[in-house]
Enzyme design. Structure first.
Site, mmCIF file in Angstrom:
data_model
loop_
_atom_site.group_PDB
_atom_site.id
_atom_site.type_symbol
_atom_site.label_atom_id
_atom_site.label_comp_id
_atom_site.label_asym_id
_atom_site.label_seq_id
_atom_site.Cartn_x
_atom_site.Cartn_y
_atom_site.Cartn_z
ATOM 1 N N SER A 155 24.355 35.432 -0.837
ATOM 2 C CA SER A 155 23.750 36.715 -0.488
ATOM 3 C C SER A 155 24.105 37.723 -1.570
ATOM 4 O O SER A 155 25.129 37.585 -2.257
ATOM 5 C CB SER A 155 24.298 37.203 0.862
ATOM 6 O OG SER A 155 23.989 38.568 1.087
ATOM 7 N N TYR A 168 30.868 38.937 7.339
ATOM 8 C CA TYR A 168 29.755 38.349 6.575
ATOM 9 C C TYR A 168 29.989 38.501 5.073
ATOM 10 O O TYR A 168 29.869 37.541 4.309
ATOM 11 C CB TYR A 168 28.444 39.023 6.980
ATOM 12 C CG TYR A 168 27.218 38.425 6.324
ATOM 13 C CD1 TYR A 168 26.599 37.312 6.880
ATOM 14 C CD2 TYR A 168 26.685 38.968 5.162
ATOM 15 C CE1 TYR A 168 25.472 36.759 6.290
ATOM 16 C CE2 TYR A 168 25.568 38.421 4.563
ATOM 17 C CZ TYR A 168 24.960 37.323 5.134
ATOM 18 O OH TYR A 168 23.850 36.762 4.534
#
Length: 268
Positions: A155, A168
């Site tokens: 990401s 995350y």
């Protein structure tokens, strides 16, 4: 070996978390390039069936296999199923991931462990098993220059901090060094390990945010649109092809320019 360096004919791909979003799109793009695909899913059997149908519509073979990537025994069983249905994989995409968002004072240990367990420990388990199976399979020079190709779905938040989602962001930051360390360790065996880092992509995981804050999200994207899962899937298909044979230990960012930090235009 195929004369078309972008083709994946004769190869088997295994994609985790392939019942929706980026995993589903990547499975379909890998099939479009010629690969047969093992479609891993955890909860959405209907989504996995949809992915299988998409692969088969392109004339390739596919099978859906349920497994929780955070569980060691289930990962081994997933790869065993791949070998039973087709053969050992030539391509593995570790894609399965999730979010459990909360402000730091409200984040529970369960929130933390669940995200780290799937996003980071799961990537470790998938990557370790992929490398073991690549070695056992041996080189298939007629279909690929590499012994195996492993791609992690990371990401932009492996480099951009993300308040309210520290679990995350930490999982993706860890994933970046997991990928690089594996690549450093096994590249001499002709195993190519890389990662793709999507920005804002239209998936289920961010559906509420897109609905409520799309205009604000677009301010962060110089290219002016939210990405489609296929934008990432096409990059993945290239990354595992012989056209990208010299790509080793790299993260390819697919974000419409988000990591250019557009808020700093005009010197901030």
């Amino acid at each position: 070996m195929t004369a078309d360096l972008f083709r994946l004919d004769g190869q088997v791909a295994l994609v985790t978390g392939a019942s929706s979003g980026i995993g589903q799109a990547s499975a379909i793009e890998l099939a479009r390039a010629g690969a047969d695909v093992v479609v891993n899913f955890h909860s959405s059997q209907d989504g996995a069936k949809e992915t299988v149908a998409g692969v088969e519509a392109l004339g390739r073979r596919a099978v859906a296999v349920k497994a929780d990537v955070s569980q060691e025994a289930e990962i081994a069983a997933l790869f065993d199923a791949c070998e039973r249905e087709f053969r050992s994989p030539d391509i593995v995409m570790s894609n399965a991931g999730l979010q459990r968002d909360a402000a730091i004072a409200d984040m529970t240990i369960e929130d933390w462990n669940t995200v780290i367990g799937v996003n980071l420990t799961g990537a470790f388990l998938v990557g370790r098993e992929a490398i073991r199976r690549f070695r056992a399979k041996g080189m298939r020079a007629e279909v690929s220059r590499a012994l195996g190709k492993l791609v992690f779905d990371s990401s932009v938040h492996q480099v951009i901090p993300w308040a309210g989602r520290v679990n995350y962001a930490a999982s993706k930051g860890g994933l970046a060094l997991l990928m690089q360390s594996l690549a450093q360790e096994v590249a001499n065996e002709k195993i190519r390990v890389n990662a793709v880092a999507p920005g804002a992509i239209a998936t289920r995981i961010n559906a509420d945010e897109r609905r409520d804050n799309e205009a604000k999200m677009l301010e962060l994207i110089p290219y002016g649109r939210i990405g489609d899962p296929a934008d990432v899937g096409r990059v993945v298909a290239w990354m595992v092809s012989d056209a990208a044979d010299y790509l080793v230990g790299q993260t390819v960012t697919v974000d419409g320019g988000m990591t250019l930090y557009p808020s700093f235009r005009g010197n901030g």
